[in-house]
Motif scaffolding. Structure first.
Motif, PDB file in Angstrom:
ATOM      1  N   ARG A   1       0.830  -1.201   0.000  1.00 19.66           N
ATOM      2  CA  ARG A   1       0.000   0.000   0.000  1.00 19.66           C
ATOM      3  C   ARG A   1       0.868   1.256   0.000  1.00 19.66           C
ATOM      4  O   ARG A   1       0.574   2.227  -0.704  1.00 19.66           O
ATOM      5  N   ARG A   2       1.968   1.229   0.773  1.00 20.33           N
ATOM      6  CA  ARG A   2       2.861   2.385   0.802  1.00 20.33           C
ATOM      7  C   ARG A   2       3.492   2.620  -0.576  1.00 20.33           C
ATOM      8  O   ARG A   2       3.593   3.757  -1.042  1.00 20.33           O
ATOM      9  N   VAL A   3       3.929   1.534  -1.190  1.00 19.98           N
ATOM     10  CA  VAL A   3       4.573   1.642  -2.506  1.00 19.98           C
ATOM     11  C   VAL A   3       3.598   2.218  -3.525  1.00 19.98           C
ATOM     12  O   VAL A   3       3.961   3.060  -4.354  1.00 19.98           O
ATOM     13  N   ARG A   4       2.343   1.783  -3.478  1.00 17.39           N
ATOM     14  CA  ARG A   4       1.357   2.262  -4.440  1.00 17.39           C
ATOM     15  C   ARG A   4       1.132   3.764  -4.286  1.00 17.39           C
ATOM     16  O   ARG A   4       1.084   4.501  -5.265  1.00 17.39           O
ATOM     17  N   HIS A   5       1.004   4.224  -3.048  1.00 16.65           N
ATOM     18  CA  HIS A   5       0.786   5.654  -2.808  1.00 16.65           C
ATOM     19  C   HIS A   5       1.973   6.480  -3.297  1.00 16.65           C
ATOM     20  O   HIS A   5       1.810   7.506  -3.962  1.00 16.65           O
ATOM     21  N   LEU A   6       3.179   6.001  -2.977  1.00 15.91           N
ATOM     22  CA  LEU A   6       4.374   6.721  -3.400  1.00 15.91           C
ATOM     23  C   LEU A   6       4.558   6.659  -4.918  1.00 15.91           C
ATOM     24  O   LEU A   6       5.085   7.593  -5.519  1.00 15.91           O
ATOM     25  N   SER A   7       4.120   5.581  -5.542  1.00 16.75           N
ATOM     26  CA  SER A   7       4.226   5.448  -6.994  1.00 16.75           C
ATOM     27  C   SER A   7       3.360   6.489  -7.683  1.00 16.75           C
ATOM     28  O   SER A   7       3.764   7.091  -8.690  1.00 16.75           O
ATOM     29  N   ARG A   8       2.155   6.702  -7.154  1.00 18.75           N
ATOM     30  CA  ARG A   8       1.269   7.727  -7.733  1.00 18.75           C
ATOM     31  C   ARG A   8       1.911   9.111  -7.588  1.00 18.75           C
ATOM     32  O   ARG A   8       1.925   9.905  -8.529  1.00 18.75           O
ATOM     33  N   GLN A   9       2.462   9.392  -6.412  1.00 22.52           N
ATOM     34  CA  GLN A   9       3.134  10.676  -6.202  1.00 22.52           C
ATOM     35  C   GLN A   9       4.308  10.847  -7.157  1.00 22.52           C
ATOM     36  O   GLN A   9       4.524  11.918  -7.731  1.00 22.52           O
ATOM     37  N   SER A  10       5.065   9.769  -7.356  1.00 25.02           N
ATOM     38  CA  SER A  10       6.232   9.812  -8.233  1.00 25.02           C
ATOM     39  C   SER A  10       5.823  10.137  -9.667  1.00 25.02           C
ATOM     40  O   SER A  10       6.444  10.977 -10.334  1.00 25.02           O
ATOM     41  N   GLN A  11       4.756   9.507 -10.154  1.00 26.84           N
ATOM     42  CA  GLN A  11       4.289   9.772 -11.515  1.00 26.84           C
ATOM     43  C   GLN A  11       3.823  11.218 -11.668  1.00 26.84           C
ATOM     44  O   GLN A  11       4.074  11.848 -12.695  1.00 26.84           O
ATOM     45  N   ASP A  12       3.150  11.746 -10.643  1.00 21.73           N
ATOM     46  CA  ASP A  12       2.704  13.142 -10.697  1.00 21.73           C
ATOM     47  C   ASP A  12       3.901  14.096 -10.776  1.00 21.73           C
ATOM     48  O   ASP A  12       3.893  15.061 -11.556  1.00 21.73           O
ATOM     49  N   LYS A  13       4.933  13.820  -9.967  1.00 20.64           N
ATOM     50  CA  LYS A  13       6.119  14.688  -9.973  1.00 20.64           C
ATOM     51  C   LYS A  13       6.842  14.631 -11.315  1.00 20.64           C
ATOM     52  O   LYS A  13       7.290  15.658 -11.836  1.00 20.64           O
TER      53      LYS A  13
END
Length: 590
Positions: free
Chosen positions: A189-201
């Motif tokens: 779950r943590r990886v998924r949330h951070l992955s979305r943030q990474s794509q936005d950045k």
């Protein structure tokens, strides 16, 4: 709780989206699955080949048996190579094909969205979604999912063979399974949330690069490079910080899984080695068991690593779904009113409009105006008076909050959107030219126009002579936005394009304001041809260019201040008289 439910719903939407795009290619999916099962079966069979090679070949000291089992082993290797080639080809083909379909569907949706959507969403960020996000999805669909399925089959098959080979040793391995699954669930779950943030950045970084490079002359003219470097550095570092957090979580996940899996293998080797020494199992059985243990362990480790990649893909899929589900607020009615012959009669009645980004400020306020077929109506007024906004409403880029616009007595919201816009030709202050040949740019409004029609339009727009002097004439390639042409040349190409469109209504938005005297002369000559026998609305800040108009409408803060000829307005409109005094009367030297 609500966010968790929304996350689950979004994940299901992502899965459904992928399934919808994959479904048309059932045959290719079957080929991929068959090749997947075949390679997994061959890989698992190699374990039995190792057992026979040790127990029947090495242990018996028989050269014939050894040669026989080595031959079987080599056949299995060849079959595995052929199966892997087949699996890789079809899975990669499927990934490329599906992503091409997704890109096309997203683009087809975006290109019909109302302009207000792009006012609230950066076009360059959307462009990043169509490139970076699609590349990630292609990797997942065309590789990662196949790899995950293969490892899942290998894990299940390996566990079955472990039980067949030695149930006691298998129990030791199974004790560690919950220990491996737990961190996957915790960190996933943590990886998924951070992955979305990474794509936005990353999308923001791409958007900034596109914006700066697209305005490189302005950047360099104002020596803004150092500031842009600093801003870009900050954005890159923000993207890196999020990526570092995501990488840390994934690395922890993989590290824990490897320690647990290989720790279990080590324990199993110790117990199994004792059994071999005491004669309870053969060396071949232990070797096969070790092989299957490594297969199961590597499969679990690979799946745990792939989950991180799948989480990143889930973030990309969410962003893609957002684009596909973006509502189009400007559409044709379900049953459009038939459009009669259009002469150019337009009636604007008590029109009120505010842009979605500024709902509290009326750009058009209680505007009523009647435009007669064949007349030239000039729109003048200070900046922000609502002149360009009126053009947007005529073309239905936006819909007014109240009031109406009628074309030939029919509310434009009752007309088919394409039929409505087919009645207008727009020539703007900064004409939109596209990367491609001059011929392609001229044919933009009428792709079926013949070479003779294109050349006639160019001649009428006084563009033919300068086009002939270019290296490849009409086949000369233009840079982005017509890079390489002067302002006057761009305007004359835009006028030639409008001539080819041959519409009954012409919209001129500051068509000559940014030109030098010579360019303005040629553009004005071209406009005279273009305006002939057409209803023409002209936006102009320079009153000298519109004094000959049939009527002039003076707009101020979105409402109609005055309407009449140049002479009449000098007497009846204080605002127009003020503008005329500033522009038309000679100024004394300071």
């Amino acid at each position: 709780m609500k966010n968790s439910q929304e996350g689950i719903q979004t994940r299901w939407q992502a899965v459904k989206m992928a399934a919808d795009f994959i479904t048309p290619y059932k045959r290719q999916v079957i080929y991929s699955l068959l090749a997947l099962l075949f390679t997994a079966t061959i890989t698992l069979s190699i374990g039995q080949g190792i057992r026979l090679l040790i127990d029947q070949g090495f242990a018996t000291q028989s050269k014939e048996l050894l040669s026989q089992y080595v031959g079987i082993f080599l056949l299995l290797v060849i079959a595995l190579a052929v199966g892997t080639f087949t699996r890789y080809y079809w899975v990669t083909w499927l990934g490329e094909r599906v992503i091409a379909d997704i890109r096309r569907k997203v683009f087809n949706h975006l290109i019909y969205l109302h302009p207000g959507f792009f006012e609230q969403n950066r076009s360059l960020e959307i462009q990043s979604r169509l490139t970076a996000d699609m590349t990630l999805l292609q990797t997942v669909i065309g590789s990662s999912v196949s790899f995950a399925l293969r490892n899942l089959i290998m894990m299940i098959g390996g566990i079955i063979w472990l039980f067949i080979t030695n149930a006691k040793l298998t129990a030791l391995v199974m004790v560690c399974v919950p220990l491996v699954v737990a961190p996957i669930l915790i960190y996933g779950r943590r990886v998924r949330h951070l992955s979305r943030q990474s794509q936005d950045k990353i999308a923001l970084v791409g958007a900034y690069v596109g914006e700066v490079l697209g305005q490189i002359k302005t950047v360099q003219a104002y020596n803004h490079q150092s500031i842009d470097q600093s801003t870009f550095h900050d954005q890159v570092e923000e993207a890196f910080a999020v990526a570092k957090q995501r990488t840390t979580q994934r690395a922890l996940l993989i590290t824990i899984v490897i320690i647990l899996v290989l720790g279990a293998v080590g324990l199993m080797l110790w117990v199994g080695g004792m059994d071999v020494i005491e004669g309870r199992i053969s060396a071949g059985e232990l070797a096969a068991f070790v092989f299957y243990s490594v297969i199961v362990g590597s499969a679990v480790a690979s799946i745990s690593e792939l989950i991180g990649e799948l989480q990143r893909a889930a973030g990309a899929a969410e962003r893609t779904i957002e684009l596909l589900h973006a509502p189009n607020l400007i559409q044709s009615p379900a049953k459009p009113h038939p459009l009669p012959e259009v002469f150019g009669n337009i009636t604007i009645d008590r029109l009120n409009f505010a842009y979605p980004s500024r709902p509290e400020v009326l750009a058009i306020s209680q505007l009523s105006l009647t435009i007669h077929a064949g007349e030239t109506l000039a729109l003048v007024g200070p900046s922000g008076a609502g002149k360009s906004t009126l053009f947007d409403l005529l073309l239905r880029f936006f819909d007014s909050q109240s009031g109406s616009i009628e074309l030939e007595g029919i509310d434009i919201r009752q007309l088919d959107l394409f039929a409505l816009r087919h009645c207008f030709a727009l020539v703007s202050q900064n004409p939109s030219l596209f990367y491609g040949t001059i011929s392609e740019n001229l044919r933009y409004a009428r792709p079926d126009a013949t070479d003779a029609e294109v050349e006639l339009a160019a001649k009428t727009a006084y563009a033919h002579d300068f086009i002939r002097m270019l290296p490849q004439g009409y086949q000369t390639h233009l840079g982005d936005s017509g890079l390489g042409l002067s302002g006057g040349q761009k305007q004359r190409l835009a006028i030639a394009r409008a001539l080819l469109a041959d519409t009954p209504i012409l919209l001129l938005d500051e068509a000559t304001s940014a030109l030098d005297a010579q360019s303005e002369f040629w553009v004005q000559q071209a406009l005279q041809h273009l305006m002939r026998n057409r209803t023409t609305l002209v936006i102009a800040h320079r009153l000298a260019t519109v004094q000959s108009a049939d009527r002039i409408a003076v707009l101020d803060h979105g409402h109609l201040d005055a309407l009449g000829t140049h002479t009449e307005l000098l007497q009846s409109s204080a605002l127009y008289a003020q503008l005329a005094a500033l522009q038309l009367q000679p100024h004394s030297e300071i």
